[in-house]
Design a protein around this motif. Structure first.
Motif, PDB file in Angstrom:
ATOM      1  N   VAL A 160       9.838  -9.103  -1.895  1.00 51.40           N
ATOM      2  CA  VAL A 160       9.310  -9.970  -0.840  1.00 51.40           C
ATOM      3  C   VAL A 160       8.679 -11.215  -1.448  1.00 51.40           C
ATOM      4  CG1 VAL A 160       7.733 -10.141   1.127  1.00 51.40           C
ATOM      5  CG2 VAL A 160       8.863  -7.955   0.613  1.00 51.40           C
ATOM      6  N   LEU A 161       9.069 -12.371  -0.939  1.00 49.66           N
ATOM      7  CA  LEU A 161       8.411 -13.631  -1.286  1.00 49.66           C
ATOM      8  C   LEU A 161       7.489 -14.015  -0.137  1.00 49.66           C
ATOM      9  CD1 LEU A 161       9.873 -16.849  -2.828  1.00 49.66           C
ATOM     10  CD2 LEU A 161       8.565 -16.992  -0.712  1.00 49.66           C
ATOM     11  N   ILE A 162       6.253 -14.378  -0.454  1.00 50.88           N
ATOM     12  CA  ILE A 162       5.295 -14.824   0.556  1.00 50.88           C
ATOM     13  C   ILE A 162       5.101 -16.328   0.414  1.00 50.88           C
ATOM     14  CG2 ILE A 162       2.930 -14.660   1.416  1.00 50.88           C
ATOM     15  CD1 ILE A 162       2.799 -11.847   0.227  1.00 50.88           C
ATOM     16  N   LEU A 181      -6.164 -16.367   0.923  1.00 53.85           N
ATOM     17  CA  LEU A 181      -6.701 -15.085   1.378  1.00 53.85           C
ATOM     18  C   LEU A 181      -5.631 -14.266   2.093  1.00 53.85           C
ATOM     19  CD1 LEU A 181     -10.230 -16.150   2.709  1.00 53.85           C
ATOM     20  CD2 LEU A 181      -9.650 -15.067   0.525  1.00 53.85           C
ATOM     21  N   VAL A 182      -4.793 -14.938   2.883  1.00 49.15           N
ATOM     22  CA  VAL A 182      -3.696 -14.243   3.562  1.00 49.15           C
ATOM     23  C   VAL A 182      -2.688 -13.738   2.535  1.00 49.15           C
ATOM     24  CG1 VAL A 182      -1.789 -14.489   5.198  1.00 49.15           C
ATOM     25  CG2 VAL A 182      -3.998 -15.554   5.695  1.00 49.15           C
ATOM     26  N   ILE A 183      -2.402 -14.565   1.524  1.00 48.21           N
ATOM     27  CA  ILE A 183      -1.488 -14.136   0.458  1.00 48.21           C
ATOM     28  C   ILE A 183      -2.021 -12.886  -0.232  1.00 48.21           C
ATOM     29  CG2 ILE A 183      -0.552 -14.744  -1.805  1.00 48.21           C
ATOM     30  CD1 ILE A 183      -0.342 -17.620  -0.873  1.00 48.21           C
ATOM     31  N   MET A 233      -1.326  -5.203   0.756  1.00 48.25           N
ATOM     32  CA  MET A 233      -0.670  -4.260   1.667  1.00 48.25           C
ATOM     33  C   MET A 233       0.733  -3.907   1.187  1.00 48.25           C
ATOM     34  SD  MET A 233      -1.877  -5.297   5.532  1.00 48.25           S
ATOM     35  CE  MET A 233      -1.314  -6.997   5.446  1.00 48.25           C
ATOM     36  N   LEU A 234       1.457  -4.898   0.676  1.00 51.02           N
ATOM     37  CA  LEU A 234       2.801  -4.628   0.164  1.00 51.02           C
ATOM     38  C   LEU A 234       2.762  -3.670  -1.021  1.00 51.02           C
ATOM     39  CD1 LEU A 234       4.333  -8.229   0.326  1.00 51.02           C
ATOM     40  CD2 LEU A 234       5.008  -6.276   1.732  1.00 51.02           C
ATOM     41  N   SER A 235       1.739  -3.835  -1.869  1.00 52.17           N
ATOM     42  CA  SER A 235       1.639  -2.988  -3.063  1.00 52.17           C
ATOM     43  C   SER A 235       1.365  -1.530  -2.706  1.00 52.17           C
ATOM     44  CB  SER A 235       0.533  -3.509  -3.986  1.00 52.17           C
ATOM     45  OG  SER A 235      -0.753  -3.291  -3.413  1.00 52.17           O
ATOM     46  N   ARG A 236       0.844  -1.297  -1.508  1.00 48.96           N
ATOM     47  CA  ARG A 236       0.524   0.063  -1.073  1.00 48.96           C
ATOM     48  C   ARG A 236       1.691   0.732  -0.343  1.00 48.96           C
ATOM     49  NH1 ARG A 236      -5.226   0.730  -0.866  1.00 48.96           N
ATOM     50  NH2 ARG A 236      -6.308  -1.203  -1.403  1.00 48.96           N
ATOM     51  N   ASP A 237       2.767  -0.016  -0.134  1.00 48.52           N
ATOM     52  CA  ASP A 237       3.923   0.523   0.590  1.00 48.52           C
ATOM     53  C   ASP A 237       5.099   0.633  -0.380  1.00 48.52           C
ATOM     54  OD1 ASP A 237       6.331   0.713   2.257  1.00 48.52           O
ATOM     55  OD2 ASP A 237       5.000   0.251   3.942  1.00 48.52           O
ATOM     56  N   SER A 238       5.627   1.825  -0.540  1.00 49.81           N
ATOM     57  CA  SER A 238       6.660   2.072  -1.548  1.00 49.81           C
ATOM     58  C   SER A 238       7.984   1.382  -1.238  1.00 49.81           C
ATOM     59  CB  SER A 238       6.900   3.578  -1.688  1.00 49.81           C
ATOM     60  OG  SER A 238       7.354   4.130  -0.460  1.00 49.81           O
ATOM     61  N   ARG A 239       8.116   0.810  -0.043  1.00 50.46           N
ATOM     62  CA  ARG A 239       9.376   0.148   0.311  1.00 50.46           C
ATOM     63  C   ARG A 239       9.464  -1.276  -0.219  1.00 50.46           C
ATOM     64  NH1 ARG A 239       8.959   0.915   6.668  1.00 50.46           N
ATOM     65  NH2 ARG A 239       6.807   0.367   6.088  1.00 50.46           N
ATOM     66  N   PHE A 240       8.329  -1.835  -0.668  1.00 53.43           N
ATOM     67  CA  PHE A 240       8.296  -3.252  -1.008  1.00 53.43           C
ATOM     68  C   PHE A 240       7.688  -3.501  -2.384  1.00 53.43           C
ATOM     69  CE2 PHE A 240       7.416  -2.739   3.581  1.00 53.43           C
ATOM     70  CZ  PHE A 240       8.576  -3.295   4.094  1.00 53.43           C
ATOM     71  N   ASP A 296      -0.379  -5.315  14.441  1.00 48.43           N
ATOM     72  CA  ASP A 296      -0.604  -4.231  13.489  1.00 48.43           C
ATOM     73  C   ASP A 296       0.299  -4.449  12.272  1.00 48.43           C
ATOM     74  OD1 ASP A 296      -0.017  -1.485  12.261  1.00 48.43           O
ATOM     75  OD2 ASP A 296      -1.610  -0.997  13.686  1.00 48.43           O
ATOM     76  N   PRO A 297      -0.217  -4.253  11.046  1.00 44.95           N
ATOM     77  CA  PRO A 297       0.620  -4.447   9.853  1.00 44.95           C
ATOM     78  C   PRO A 297       1.922  -3.654   9.885  1.00 44.95           C
ATOM     79  CG  PRO A 297      -1.675  -4.212   9.213  1.00 44.95           C
ATOM     80  CD  PRO A 297      -1.614  -3.930  10.685  1.00 44.95           C
ATOM     81  N   ALA A 298       1.914  -2.498  10.551  1.00 46.54           N
ATOM     82  CA  ALA A 298       3.136  -1.691  10.627  1.00 46.54           C
ATOM     83  C   ALA A 298       4.256  -2.450  11.326  1.00 46.54           C
ATOM     84  CB  ALA A 298       2.851  -0.380  11.358  1.00 46.54           C
ATOM     85  N   ILE A 299       3.898  -3.317  12.281  1.00 47.61           N
ATOM     86  CA  ILE A 299       4.914  -4.105  12.979  1.00 47.61           C
ATOM     87  C   ILE A 299       5.570  -5.077  12.008  1.00 47.61           C
ATOM     88  CG2 ILE A 299       5.279  -5.839  14.782  1.00 47.61           C
ATOM     89  CD1 ILE A 299       3.077  -4.489  16.395  1.00 47.61           C
ATOM     90  N   LEU A 300       4.757  -5.723  11.171  1.00 43.73           N
ATOM     91  CA  LEU A 300       5.311  -6.636  10.169  1.00 43.73           C
ATOM     92  C   LEU A 300       6.234  -5.889   9.215  1.00 43.73           C
ATOM     93  CD1 LEU A 300       5.533  -9.290   8.580  1.00 43.73           C
ATOM     94  CD2 LEU A 300       3.419  -8.635   7.388  1.00 43.73           C
TER      95      LEU A 300
END
Length: 233
Positions: free
Chosen positions: A27-29, A35-37, A43-50, A132-136
């Motif tokens: 994922v590129l942000i 702060l958003v970055i 959050m991405l680092s905590r999800d094994s899909r990303f 919700d972050p799950a939606i993203l």
């Protein structure tokens, strides 16, 4: 998928079996607010899909990353306003350059016109920062798999393009913009002053809900390929 090898003891022997690991989506942000970055990266680092491939704060930097022969990301999350341009301008420039990166807009503005503009410019995914972050994350996965994922809206309003509201003169002006005419050339060919041309262009941009010439031309090209509504009325 990647495979790692792991030994397992069975009696007096050791059996080597593969342990399968799923590839993560890179994922590129692109976001002007550090702060958003940081929050998204965490959050991405905590999800094994990303995995976070890169973060940038300008549209120019994102376009450079997307223009390489082998982009180092699978999907991009773009904040609506970057340091040097908004994501509508980025999407328009992507169309102009024929770039095909998969993009999810991450907007902090609930203005429906932004969503409509992004859809007209071919975005694949759209989320709000207050969702919700799950939606993203679900949107990222869907877009990474080639699907379109946007919030609900009246589809008829997407097809009801602002181009249909243009006068015959404004449609003619938009057409010559798409042909690459400069303000000076338009003034010379129509017999009006360059300042008058600028005035008409401002009205044209307001009607199309775009900010500049590149976005107007990209919208024109996109809508021209979708139907006959650009023909003279």
């Amino acid at each position: 998928m990647n495979a790692e090898w792991k030994g397992q003891r069975h009696g007096i022997g050791i059996e080597v079996v593969p342990v399968v690991k799923e590839n993560r989506f890179r994922v590129l942000i692109a976001e002007r607010n550090p702060l958003v970055i940081a929050a998204l990266g965490d959050m991405l680092s905590r999800d094994s899909r990303f995995e976070l491939a890169e973060s940038v704060q300008t549209g120019k930097a994102f376009l450079e990353a997307a223009s390489t022969a082998a982009p180092q990301f699978d999907i991009a999350v773009l904040g609506w306003r970057l340091q040097d341009m908004d994501s509508g301008e980025v999407l328009a420039e992507m169309q102009r350059r024929s770039l095909h990166a998969r993009v999810v807009i991450f907007s902090n503005d609930h203005d429906i016109s932004i969503l409509k503009q992004c859809v007209r410019l071919g975005v694949q995914g759209f989320c709000y920062q207050f969702d919700d972050p799950a939606i993203l994350f679900d949107t990222l996965v869907a877009v990474a798999h080639g699907r379109i994922c946007i919030p609900y809206m009246d589809v008829s309003k997407i097809n009801d393009t602002p181009l249909s509201r243009l006068t015959a003169r404004e449609r003619e002006l938009l057409s010559v913009l798409a042909d690459g005419w400069t303000n000076l050339q338009i003034a010379a060919r129509t017999g009006i002053s360059e300042n008058t041309v600028k005035y008409h262009l401002k009205n044209l941009y307001d009607k199309l809900d775009v900010r500049n010439r590149a976005m107007a031309v990209a919208l024109y090209a996109s809508e021209k390929n979708r139907g006959p509504h650009l023909s003279s009325q």
